[in-house]
Design a protein around this motif. Structure first.
Motif, short mmCIF file in Angstrom:
data_model
loop_
_atom_site.label_atom_id
_atom_site.label_comp_id
_atom_site.label_asym_id
_atom_site.label_seq_id
_atom_site.Cartn_x
_atom_site.Cartn_y
_atom_site.Cartn_z
N UNK A 1 0.80 -1.22 0.00
CA UNK A 1 0.00 0.00 0.00
C UNK A 1 0.84 1.28 0.00
N UNK A 2 2.15 1.16 0.10
CA UNK A 2 2.99 2.36 0.03
C UNK A 2 2.80 3.04 -1.33
N UNK A 3 2.61 4.35 -1.31
CA UNK A 3 2.37 5.07 -2.57
C UNK A 3 3.65 5.26 -3.35
N UNK A 4 4.80 5.06 -2.71
CA UNK A 4 6.08 5.15 -3.41
C UNK A 4 6.63 6.55 -3.52
N UNK A 5 5.99 7.53 -2.89
CA UNK A 5 6.42 8.92 -3.05
C UNK A 5 7.76 9.19 -2.37
N UNK A 6 7.96 8.60 -1.19
CA UNK A 6 9.20 8.89 -0.47
C UNK A 6 10.07 7.62 -0.36
N UNK A 7 11.37 7.81 -0.38
CA UNK A 7 12.31 6.70 -0.40
C UNK A 7 12.29 5.85 0.88
N UNK B 1 12.17 1.00 2.27
CA UNK B 1 12.26 0.35 3.58
C UNK B 1 11.26 -0.77 3.76
N UNK B 2 10.01 -0.54 3.37
CA UNK B 2 9.01 -1.60 3.53
C UNK B 2 9.32 -2.79 2.65
N UNK B 3 9.88 -2.55 1.45
CA UNK B 3 10.26 -3.65 0.57
C UNK B 3 11.31 -4.55 1.23
N UNK B 4 12.35 -3.92 1.77
CA UNK B 4 13.42 -4.72 2.37
C UNK B 4 13.00 -5.36 3.68
N UNK B 5 12.11 -4.72 4.39
CA UNK B 5 11.58 -5.37 5.60
C UNK B 5 10.88 -6.67 5.25
N UNK B 6 10.09 -6.65 4.19
CA UNK B 6 9.39 -7.87 3.76
C UNK B 6 10.38 -8.97 3.40
N UNK B 7 11.43 -8.63 2.63
CA UNK B 7 12.40 -9.65 2.22
C UNK B 7 13.07 -10.29 3.44
N UNK B 8 13.48 -9.46 4.39
CA UNK B 8 14.17 -9.98 5.57
C UNK B 8 13.22 -10.78 6.47
N UNK B 9 12.00 -10.30 6.64
CA UNK B 9 11.04 -11.02 7.48
C UNK B 9 10.70 -12.38 6.88
N UNK B 10 10.57 -12.44 5.57
CA UNK B 10 10.30 -13.73 4.92
C UNK B 10 11.47 -14.69 5.13
N UNK C 1 12.83 4.22 8.73
CA UNK C 1 11.52 4.62 8.21
C UNK C 1 10.78 5.50 9.20
N UNK C 2 10.83 5.13 10.48
CA UNK C 2 10.02 5.78 11.50
C UNK C 2 10.36 7.27 11.64
N UNK C 3 9.37 8.12 11.43
CA UNK C 3 9.56 9.55 11.59
C UNK C 3 10.26 10.22 10.43
N UNK C 4 10.66 9.44 9.42
CA UNK C 4 11.38 10.04 8.28
C UNK C 4 10.61 9.91 6.98
N UNK C 5 9.48 9.25 7.01
CA UNK C 5 8.70 9.11 5.79
C UNK C 5 7.76 10.30 5.63
N UNK C 6 7.19 10.42 4.43
CA UNK C 6 6.39 11.59 4.09
C UNK C 6 5.10 11.66 4.89
#
Length: 446
Positions: free
Chosen positions: A347-353, A358-367, A389-394
């Motif tokens: 569901x990330x809109x992709x606007x901010x890095x 971050x969410x992409x790599x979290x998924x890879x590592x958690x899997x 990610x925390x406090x630094x996203x848009x």
């Protein structure tokens, strides 16, 4: 209020008082339960006095951070010569959150009446409901309720007094979680791609169509009519000093009696479980969320935490949408957090890095951790990525994605380590209800 109170004393049905009646959603039924009496009171008051009254009552936003509703209305500049807009955020899509949709399905006129009162207060002549488009039955009932309100004169020409018209538009969104963020919602409502805006300017100054706009949650606005009709002292007689009033708690998960429980702010999960039959038979609570998946998880140690904004905040979480998801000991924490994180990455809109990457790599590592392919260093790595990610996203989506990571590592780090050291999940898939592909045979008693 204490643990010995009976369910009758704990529950305070206001919004849900006649949900079970035939044709509960109709104007006729709503009028039989003092419908539009609060509007009569509000229209007899000066708009600024209505705002002051809601502030004095202490009504706080029921959709997330609990910001005072009256104060939000007060931010609208007056005498600026611009149109003012009210937008109701009905894009309910937080995992575990399920209060606004049943409210709109069973009692849509409470929202419409609240919107008319709010429009009178902020001097608006056009209001919008942004509804999650997948819930077609609710969309149909909303359209019918709006039609009834127009026919009865609560909307349309002279609705707010002689020469003061009020239009209400119901807009169905396309099902994007990011559009629950108020500025992304406004962009979507204007026909743009739903992505968060840079702030300032804030919506109160430059919102919909660059005009002053108030964005409120469904339950926040639907609570206004009864407050105006029965009075601020009645409203403050429930809840706590800083979190007064009633609210809807959505109880779900591995519980005997899932559903909506309308109670004063400050009730505890233990009390709600006591009146709903507790956890499913033969199982105990392992962890739970107080306000949906974006709020840090709590454990059975927090059963007696008052479920108001201050109490939950002091426990290290957020009250949020009051979506109480309860998980028992058969649940793999790593699997649950992985599923939540997959949702946020999708569901990330992709606007901010930070959020997009971050969410992409979290998924890879958690899997990898869940499958036993990771190392102990990867556990520290997901903690580090969540901190990035925390406090630094848009917008707050990044914070929501980080919350399950931080809280699960705080309470269940050893479970992550078991996955690494044991080369896989220590839970039996046949016994765990979070393994969706292997649980069709399991019965969760309701």
């Amino acid at each position: 209020m204490n643990a010995t109170d009976s369910p009758a004393k704990l529950l305070t049905p206001v919004l849900s008082t006649f949900w079970d009646q035939p044709d509960a959603w109709t104007l006729e039924t709503y009028r039989r339960h003092d419908g539009y009496e609060g509007l009569r009171t509000a229209l007899a008051m000066d708009p600024d006095d209505v705002i002051a009254y809601v502030k004095e009552a202490g009504l706080r936003g029921r959709g997330g951070a609990g910001f005072p509703t009256g104060m939000k209305w007060q931010f609208i500049p007056q005498g600026d010569g611009k149109p003012h807009y009210l937008v109701v955020n009905a894009d309910e899509s937080e995992p575990g959150t399920c209060k606004d949709i049943p409210l709109l399905f069973a009692n849509p006129h409470s929202l419409i009446e609240g919107m008319v009162i709010a429009c009178h207060a902020i001097r608006s002549s056009h209001a919008f409901i942004y509804l999650r488009g997948e819930v077609v039955p609710v969309l149909r009932r909303l359209h019918e309720a709006v039609r009834e309100a127009y026919a009865a004169g609560y909307l349309g020409k002279d609705a707010l007094g002689p020469g003061k018209d009020l239009e209400l538009t119901v807009h169905a969104g396309a099902g994007a979680y990011i559009c629950g963020e108020e500025t992304a919602l406004l962009d979507s409502l204007e026909g743009r791609r739903g992505q968060p805006r840079l702030r300032p300017p804030f919506p109160a100054v430059a919102g919909l169509y660059a005009c002053p706009t108030v964005v409120n949650n469904v339950e926040s606005i639907a609570s206004v009519p009864s407050l105006m009709h029965k009075g601020k002292d009645w409203f403050r007689s429930m809840g706590s000093e800083k979190s007064p009033g009633f609210t809807l708690y959505s109880l779900s998960g591995h519980v005997a009696g899932p559903g909506q429980y309308e109670a004063p702010l400050g009730v505890t999960l233990r009390q709600l479980l006591d009146m709903s039959g507790g956890m499913r038979k033969g199982h105990r609570l392992k962890f739970w969320t107080p306000g949906g998946s974006s709020t840090p998880m709590l454990t059975e140690e927090h059963l007696d935490v008052p479920l108001d904004y201050e109490g939950v905040g002091a426990a290290g979480s957020m009250l949020g949408t009051k979506a109480l998801q309860c998980f028992d000991e058969t649940t793999c924490v790593v699997r649950a957090v992985t599923r939540w994180t997959e949702f946020y990455a999708h569901e990330s809109c992709g606007k901010c890095t930070p959020c997009r990457e971050g969410t992409y790599w979290l998924v890879q590592l958690l899997r990898d951790i869940e499958a036993g392919k990771a190392t102990l260093a990867d556990i520290d790595k997901i903690d580090d990525i969540a901190d990035t990610i925390n406090g630094k996203s848009f917008c707050a989506l990044g914070d929501g994605a980080a919350a399950p990571i931080f809280s699960s590592l705080k309470h269940f780090r050893e479970e992550y380590e078991q996955h690494v050291n044991g080369r896989g999940c220590p839970f039996d898939p046949a016994a765990s209800t979070v393994w969706a592909d292997k649980t069709a045979h399991l019965e969760v008693k309701a």
